[in-house]
Write a protein that holds these residues in place. Sequence first.
Motif, PDB file in Angstrom:
ATOM      1  N   VAL A  25     -13.502 -19.157  64.726  1.00  0.00           N
ATOM      2  CA  VAL A  25     -13.879 -17.790  64.350  1.00  0.00           C
ATOM      3  C   VAL A  25     -14.610 -17.782  63.016  1.00  0.00           C
ATOM      4  N   PHE A  26     -14.113 -18.583  62.053  1.00  0.00           N
ATOM      5  CA  PHE A  26     -14.760 -18.644  60.742  1.00  0.00           C
ATOM      6  C   PHE A  26     -16.173 -19.222  60.856  1.00  0.00           C
ATOM      7  N   LEU A  27     -16.328 -20.287  61.643  1.00  0.00           N
ATOM      8  CA  LEU A  27     -17.654 -20.895  61.814  1.00  0.00           C
ATOM      9  C   LEU A  27     -18.611 -19.937  62.513  1.00  0.00           C
ATOM     10  N   TRP A  28     -18.093 -19.165  63.464  1.00  0.00           N
ATOM     11  CA  TRP A  28     -18.951 -18.200  64.158  1.00  0.00           C
ATOM     12  C   TRP A  28     -19.394 -17.098  63.190  1.00  0.00           C
ATOM     13  N   MET A  29     -18.497 -16.636  62.328  1.00  0.00           N
ATOM     14  CA  MET A  29     -18.856 -15.639  61.324  1.00  0.00           C
ATOM     15  C   MET A  29     -19.885 -16.214  60.352  1.00  0.00           C
ATOM     16  N   LEU A  30     -19.702 -17.480  59.964  1.00  0.00           N
ATOM     17  CA  LEU A  30     -20.672 -18.133  59.095  1.00  0.00           C
ATOM     18  C   LEU A  30     -22.037 -18.204  59.765  1.00  0.00           C
ATOM     19  N   TYR A  57     -27.396 -11.735  53.171  1.00  0.00           N
ATOM     20  CA  TYR A  57     -26.677 -11.700  51.904  1.00  0.00           C
ATOM     21  C   TYR A  57     -27.394 -10.814  50.885  1.00  0.00           C
ATOM     22  N   LEU A  58     -28.724 -10.837  50.903  1.00  0.00           N
ATOM     23  CA  LEU A  58     -29.478  -9.974  50.005  1.00  0.00           C
ATOM     24  C   LEU A  58     -29.270  -8.509  50.356  1.00  0.00           C
ATOM     25  N   ASP A  59     -29.168  -8.213  51.666  1.00  0.00           N
ATOM     26  CA  ASP A  59     -28.934  -6.833  52.107  1.00  0.00           C
ATOM     27  C   ASP A  59     -27.584  -6.311  51.631  1.00  0.00           C
ATOM     28  N   VAL A  60     -26.594  -7.191  51.576  1.00  0.00           N
ATOM     29  CA  VAL A  60     -25.267  -6.768  51.129  1.00  0.00           C
ATOM     30  C   VAL A  60     -25.330  -6.203  49.716  1.00  0.00           C
ATOM     31  N   PHE A  61     -26.080  -6.862  48.831  1.00  0.00           N
ATOM     32  CA  PHE A  61     -26.180  -6.410  47.445  1.00  0.00           C
ATOM     33  C   PHE A  61     -27.198  -5.285  47.292  1.00  0.00           C
ATOM     34  N   SER A 218     -13.939   3.898  43.786  1.00  0.00           N
ATOM     35  CA  SER A 218     -12.747   3.108  43.477  1.00  0.00           C
ATOM     36  C   SER A 218     -12.286   2.233  44.630  1.00  0.00           C
ATOM     37  N   ARG A 219     -12.994   2.279  45.755  1.00  0.00           N
ATOM     38  CA  ARG A 219     -12.558   1.471  46.892  1.00  0.00           C
ATOM     39  C   ARG A 219     -12.773  -0.013  46.613  1.00  0.00           C
ATOM     40  N   THR A 220     -11.951  -0.833  47.231  1.00  0.00           N
ATOM     41  CA  THR A 220     -12.029  -2.285  47.047  1.00  0.00           C
ATOM     42  C   THR A 220     -12.896  -2.916  48.130  1.00  0.00           C
ATOM     43  N   LEU A 221     -13.109  -4.209  48.031  1.00  0.00           N
ATOM     44  CA  LEU A 221     -14.047  -4.884  48.929  1.00  0.00           C
ATOM     45  C   LEU A 221     -13.685  -4.779  50.410  1.00  0.00           C
ATOM     46  N   PRO A 222     -12.422  -5.032  50.827  1.00  0.00           N
ATOM     47  CA  PRO A 222     -12.127  -4.947  52.265  1.00  0.00           C
ATOM     48  C   PRO A 222     -12.473  -3.592  52.871  1.00  0.00           C
ATOM     49  N   ALA A 242     -21.034  -9.894  54.378  1.00  0.00           N
ATOM     50  CA  ALA A 242     -20.112  -9.161  53.513  1.00  0.00           C
ATOM     51  C   ALA A 242     -18.683  -9.651  53.695  1.00  0.00           C
ATOM     52  N   ALA A 243     -18.292  -9.907  54.951  1.00  0.00           N
ATOM     53  CA  ALA A 243     -16.936 -10.390  55.215  1.00  0.00           C
ATOM     54  C   ALA A 243     -16.703 -11.757  54.580  1.00  0.00           C
ATOM     55  N   LEU A 244     -17.713 -12.613  54.606  1.00  0.00           N
ATOM     56  CA  LEU A 244     -17.584 -13.934  53.982  1.00  0.00           C
ATOM     57  C   LEU A 244     -17.479 -13.825  52.462  1.00  0.00           C
TER      58      LEU A 244
END
Length: 273
Positions: A25-30, A57-61, A218-222, A242-244
């Motif tokens: 699952v982690f590799l698929w998300m990566l 990754y650029l879109d996330v920021f 004030s919301r956190t990352l998750p 974003a999840a990574l």
Amino acid sequence: MMRRLLKKAGFYLSVLVLVSPAILVFLWMLSLSFKNELDNTAFPPVFIPNPPVLSNYLDVFAKNNFALYLWNSVLVTGGAVLIGLLVGVPAGYGIARGKAAKFAILILIARMTPALSYLIPLFLLFQMIGLVGSITALVITHLVITIPIIVWIMIGYFENVPLELEQAARIDGATTWQAFRYVALPLAKPGIVIGGILAFIFSWNNFIFSVVLGGKNSRTLPSAVYNSLTFEQISWGPLAAAALLVTLPVLLVTVVAQRQIVAGLSAGGLKDG
């Protein structure tokens, strides 16, 4: 010799079977985070990005206030862990030295109780005093996570610290506080480290408190990742990126401190007969 090799092979095979779903699952998300949307929705699925892209990754920021949410997570988790250590370490010492088994059971029950059970009364309380949507409210609610973990771990550690050492310090004129500070506390440092690490991991990954009690600023990352979902179209690449990024601090802490975690849990679980 052959029997030993078979046992070792069986052990590693069992470990592989247990951890392989999480690894896949982690590799698929990566993989999703480094592919464009065309490859992410292709059938049959494209597993290896060709070529890899960094635009997700650029879109996330660029499209989210990721830096603010990261800072909120640091404030909430850091504050909850720090206060948890300040409260939980002395509490664990008191329960261990007082042999208060009933209090230990209450701590265990508090640790086992789902966080959702505390959410409604805390929400009503914070609503009455005007703290809903604030960092302070999130830090206080995260203490429900950090304090029980730290207290439970510290009880096991302080029970393994020989009482004779503290008694010898008192004979030499030390007070109870001095015996705790200069004798018991240094010997329980591995427990403090493991308690802080586990409290950090559980607090950082908490989702429900921030969704209900967190505000826009004030919301956190998750919860910020959750709020990035749209009903019109889900952009799997930025979402996976974003999840990574949310998972990265926990992964780094776990990898760097894996030996301390294993050694700390093992030492804390030993009881003198």
